[in-house]
Scaffold this active site. Structure first.
Site, short mmCIF file in Angstrom:
data_model
loop_
_atom_site.label_atom_id
_atom_site.label_comp_id
_atom_site.label_asym_id
_atom_site.label_seq_id
_atom_site.Cartn_x
_atom_site.Cartn_y
_atom_site.Cartn_z
N PRO A 14 0.72 -1.55 -0.17
CA PRO A 14 0.01 -0.19 -0.04
C PRO A 14 1.03 1.53 -0.22
CG PRO A 14 0.07 -1.26 1.98
CD PRO A 14 0.46 -1.85 1.31
N ASN A 15 0.49 1.99 -1.25
CA ASN A 15 0.75 3.42 -0.72
C ASN A 15 2.00 3.68 -2.48
OD1 ASN A 15 -1.36 4.93 1.11
ND2 ASN A 15 -0.29 3.94 2.41
N ARG A 22 5.36 11.01 -1.97
CA ARG A 22 5.45 10.53 -1.15
C ARG A 22 6.38 10.72 -0.33
NH1 ARG A 22 4.98 4.20 1.35
NH2 ARG A 22 4.10 5.09 3.36
N TYR A 27 11.18 8.49 1.81
CA TYR A 27 11.38 7.30 0.13
C TYR A 27 12.15 8.12 -1.11
CZ TYR A 27 7.68 6.17 3.78
OH TYR A 27 7.14 5.38 4.50
N ASN A 78 8.03 -6.03 -1.51
CA ASN A 78 7.44 -4.18 -0.10
C ASN A 78 6.36 -5.13 0.50
OD1 ASN A 78 7.99 -2.43 1.60
ND2 ASN A 78 8.88 -1.12 -0.01
N ALA A 81 3.24 -0.70 4.95
CA ALA A 81 2.86 -0.83 6.24
C ALA A 81 1.89 -1.85 6.54
CB ALA A 81 1.09 0.10 6.28
N GLU A 102 11.98 -9.65 2.27
CA GLU A 102 11.38 -8.04 2.13
C GLU A 102 12.37 -7.69 1.78
OE1 GLU A 102 9.56 -8.91 6.36
OE2 GLU A 102 9.17 -6.43 6.73
N HIS A 104 12.73 -2.36 2.47
CA HIS A 104 12.47 -1.73 2.61
C HIS A 104 13.17 -0.45 1.87
CE1 HIS A 104 8.92 -3.37 5.36
NE2 HIS A 104 10.29 -4.29 6.16
N ARG A 111 13.07 4.78 12.70
CA ARG A 111 11.63 4.76 13.00
C ARG A 111 10.58 4.91 13.77
NH1 ARG A 111 9.08 4.61 6.99
NH2 ARG A 111 8.39 6.73 8.43
C1 DQA Z 1 8.13 0.65 3.65
C2 DQA Z 1 8.39 1.05 5.44
C3 DQA Z 1 6.78 1.70 5.93
O1 DQA Z 1 7.02 1.38 7.34
C4 DQA Z 1 5.29 2.20 5.66
O2 DQA Z 1 4.41 1.79 6.32
C5 DQA Z 1 6.16 1.70 4.06
C6 DQA Z 1 7.03 1.93 3.39
C7 DQA Z 1 9.48 1.23 3.81
O3 DQA Z 1 9.92 1.05 1.77
O4 DQA Z 1 10.46 1.85 4.04
O5 DQA Z 1 4.75 2.26 3.02
O6 DQA Z 1 7.69 -0.30 3.60
#
Ligand code: DQA
Length: 152
Positions: A14-15, A22, A27, A78, A81, A102, A104, A111
């Site tokens: 998501p996102n 964003r 990011y 990835n 959240a 995984e 990020h 964080r």
């Molecule tokens: C993320 C880190 C997560 O905590 C966050 O909710 C994201 C992006 C990252 O790529 O740093 O959406 O996965």
């Protein structure tokens, strides 16, 4: 001896469709299409096939993981959240038993406290966090290395 053709599914949670606009301080400035292009170049160097998918919906991500079975030998994810909330995605990864890495963009351990726990990490081969778009490329390299060297 010729190596079997590996196929990797890249899943963005998501996102991540908002990358580029964003929170660029966290990011980075690359958008998702640019990250996918870099991954395509890396996949070509590693001589693996690659497919991409992004969803903002937990169930859709679960379905994508299920449909990887028999189609892809590895998953690069990835989970966004959902990393910190989703038992369903963790169970899907464990259920298909496809080696999963995984990644990020941000270093989640620098964080907020709620980002320090991953439901996915215990069922993943490993995790890469904090290198921006490079996290995806390092993750792909690590996954392909694992797939080519696993003995079981
Ligand atoms: C993320 C880190 C997560 O905590 C966050 O909710 C994201 C992006 C990252 O790529 O740093 O959406 O996965």
């Amino acid at each position: 001896m010729a190596q079997a053709n590996l196929s990797v599914l890249v899943l963005h949670g998501p996102n991540l469709n908002l990358l580029g606009q964003r929170e660029p301080g966290i990011y980075g400035s690359l958008n998702l299409a640019e990250i996918n292009r870099l991954l395509e170049q890396e996949a070509a160097k590693l001589a693996v096939n690659i497919d991409f998918s992004q969803s903002n919906h937990e169930g859709v991500l679960v379905d994508k993981i299920h449909s990887a079975w028999g189609q892809h030998q590895g998953i690069l994810i990835n989970p966004g959240a959902y990393t910190h909330t989703s038992v369903a995605i963790r169970d899907a990864v464990a259920g298909v038993n496809i080696p999963t890495v995984e990644v990020h963009l941000s270093n989640v351990y620098r964080r907020e406290e709620f980002r320090h726990h991953s439901y996915i990490a215990p069922v993943a081969v490993g995790q890469i966090s904090g290198f921006g778009a490079q996290s995806y490329l390092l993750g792909l390299q690590a996954l392909v290395y694992h797939l080519r060297n696993q003995t079981n």
